[in-house]
Design a protein around this motif. Sequence first.
Motif, PDB file in Angstrom:
ATOM      1  N   TRP A 105      58.190  24.897  72.232  1.00  0.00           N
ATOM      2  CA  TRP A 105      57.686  25.377  70.952  1.00  0.00           C
ATOM      3  C   TRP A 105      56.503  24.541  70.497  1.00  0.00           C
ATOM      4  O   TRP A 105      55.481  25.078  70.027  1.00  0.00           O
ATOM      5  CB  TRP A 105      58.790  25.341  69.896  1.00  0.00           C
ATOM      6  CG  TRP A 105      58.294  25.889  68.578  1.00  0.00           C
ATOM      7  CD1 TRP A 105      58.373  27.181  68.155  1.00  0.00           C
ATOM      8  CD2 TRP A 105      57.611  25.166  67.553  1.00  0.00           C
ATOM      9  NE1 TRP A 105      57.782  27.319  66.923  1.00  0.00           N
ATOM     10  CE2 TRP A 105      57.298  26.090  66.531  1.00  0.00           C
ATOM     11  CE3 TRP A 105      57.234  23.834  67.400  1.00  0.00           C
ATOM     12  CZ2 TRP A 105      56.634  25.719  65.359  1.00  0.00           C
ATOM     13  CZ3 TRP A 105      56.548  23.458  66.239  1.00  0.00           C
ATOM     14  CH2 TRP A 105      56.260  24.394  65.231  1.00  0.00           C
ATOM     15  N   SER A 106      56.611  23.222  70.622  1.00  0.00           N
ATOM     16  CA  SER A 106      55.558  22.321  70.154  1.00  0.00           C
ATOM     17  C   SER A 106      54.249  22.564  70.898  1.00  0.00           C
ATOM     18  O   SER A 106      53.172  22.613  70.289  1.00  0.00           O
ATOM     19  CB  SER A 106      56.001  20.869  70.340  1.00  0.00           C
ATOM     20  OG  SER A 106      57.236  20.629  69.716  1.00  0.00           O
ATOM     21  N   ILE A 107      54.340  22.704  72.212  1.00  0.00           N
ATOM     22  CA  ILE A 107      53.136  22.930  73.014  1.00  0.00           C
ATOM     23  C   ILE A 107      52.530  24.285  72.682  1.00  0.00           C
ATOM     24  O   ILE A 107      51.312  24.420  72.509  1.00  0.00           O
ATOM     25  CB  ILE A 107      53.470  22.790  74.507  1.00  0.00           C
ATOM     26  CG1 ILE A 107      53.816  21.329  74.819  1.00  0.00           C
ATOM     27  CG2 ILE A 107      52.304  23.263  75.377  1.00  0.00           C
ATOM     28  CD1 ILE A 107      54.434  21.115  76.183  1.00  0.00           C
ATOM     29  N   ASP A 108      53.370  25.315  72.565  1.00  0.00           N
ATOM     30  CA  ASP A 108      52.868  26.649  72.220  1.00  0.00           C
ATOM     31  C   ASP A 108      52.191  26.647  70.849  1.00  0.00           C
ATOM     32  O   ASP A 108      51.221  27.387  70.622  1.00  0.00           O
ATOM     33  CB  ASP A 108      53.997  27.672  72.237  1.00  0.00           C
ATOM     34  CG  ASP A 108      54.488  27.986  73.644  1.00  0.00           C
ATOM     35  OD1 ASP A 108      53.779  27.631  74.617  1.00  0.00           O
ATOM     36  OD2 ASP A 108      55.579  28.579  73.767  1.00  0.00           O
ATOM     37  N   ALA A 109      52.710  25.816  69.936  1.00  0.00           N
ATOM     38  CA  ALA A 109      52.158  25.744  68.586  1.00  0.00           C
ATOM     39  C   ALA A 109      50.924  24.860  68.511  1.00  0.00           C
ATOM     40  O   ALA A 109      50.271  24.805  67.455  1.00  0.00           O
ATOM     41  CB  ALA A 109      53.224  25.232  67.615  1.00  0.00           C
TER      42      ALA A 109
END
Length: 254
Positions: A105-109
Motif C-alpha cells: 500500500w505504501s509503495i502504491d501510494a
Amino acid sequence: MQTPPLPRSSRPRIGIPVRLSSSTDPDPRVAEANELFDYIVELVRDGGGEPVLLAAPAEPLEALDGVVLPGGGDLDPRSYGELPGEACYDVSPAQDELDLAVARWSIDAGLPVLGVCRGHQLLNVLYGGTLIQDMDPGTVAHREPAPVNGAGPWAWHEVEVQGGSKVAGLYGAGTAGVTVKIASGHHQAVGRVADGLVVTAVASDGTVEALEDPGRWVASVQWHPEARELPAEERLAPFRAFVEICREYRTIAS
C-alpha cells in the motif's frame, strides 16, 4: 451537524507494522526483535515523527506520511518460491501478511518507505527477488552466536555506502559516499536482487547491505541502525533524516 476533522499533527505520521510474535517465545531472537522494534518506535518519535503502530492489514493508512518496515523473524520462503529450510525461525503467515500489505500500500501510494533488516529482505521479495535462507560462514561475520561481554548480539563491520544514494543521504553524506560501522545480526540475506531495485551498499564478502528503488523514495538496509550499542546521535541521525523526508513528502502531497 457534522463534526469537523481533528487538526493534523505537525509531526509526520510514520506507520510501523507491529511485531506479532510474543517475547515469551523460547527462541531469544524473538524477544530481541521485539526490543529492537521498541527502539525504532522511540527513534522515530525522538526524530520528530509521530509513530503510528499498525496491527492489521485492513487498518486505514491514508493519513500516513511514511512507513518504516522493522526487523523480526524470517519470511516464509514460499513467498519467494522455495520451501522452508531447517534454519528458518519465527515464520509467521500473519506477520508476512501484515508487513507485505503495509509495504504494498505504501509503495502504491508513493509514501517514503524505509526497510530495516527483515524489512530490507521483505522489500526485495515484494519486488520479486529471493533470499538466502541461511548464510554460509565467510570472510565477514554477520552475526554472533550469543552476546559477548554484554556487548549485544552483534557482529560489527564497516560498509561503504554509494554516494548519492538514499541511504547515504540518511547518514548526511549527500552526493558523497560514506563509510558506516554497522551492527549486524542476520543469518539471511538478499539472494537474487529484484528488478526495480538497485544495490547501494555491499559488504566485502558480497552481501547486499542496502537497496533502493531509483524511481521513488524506497530504501532499505540489512543492518540495525537502531542498535543501542551505537552512540546516541549515530542511532538517531538516520531516523531523524527519514522523518524529514516524510515531512517533505507531506508538504508536496498537500
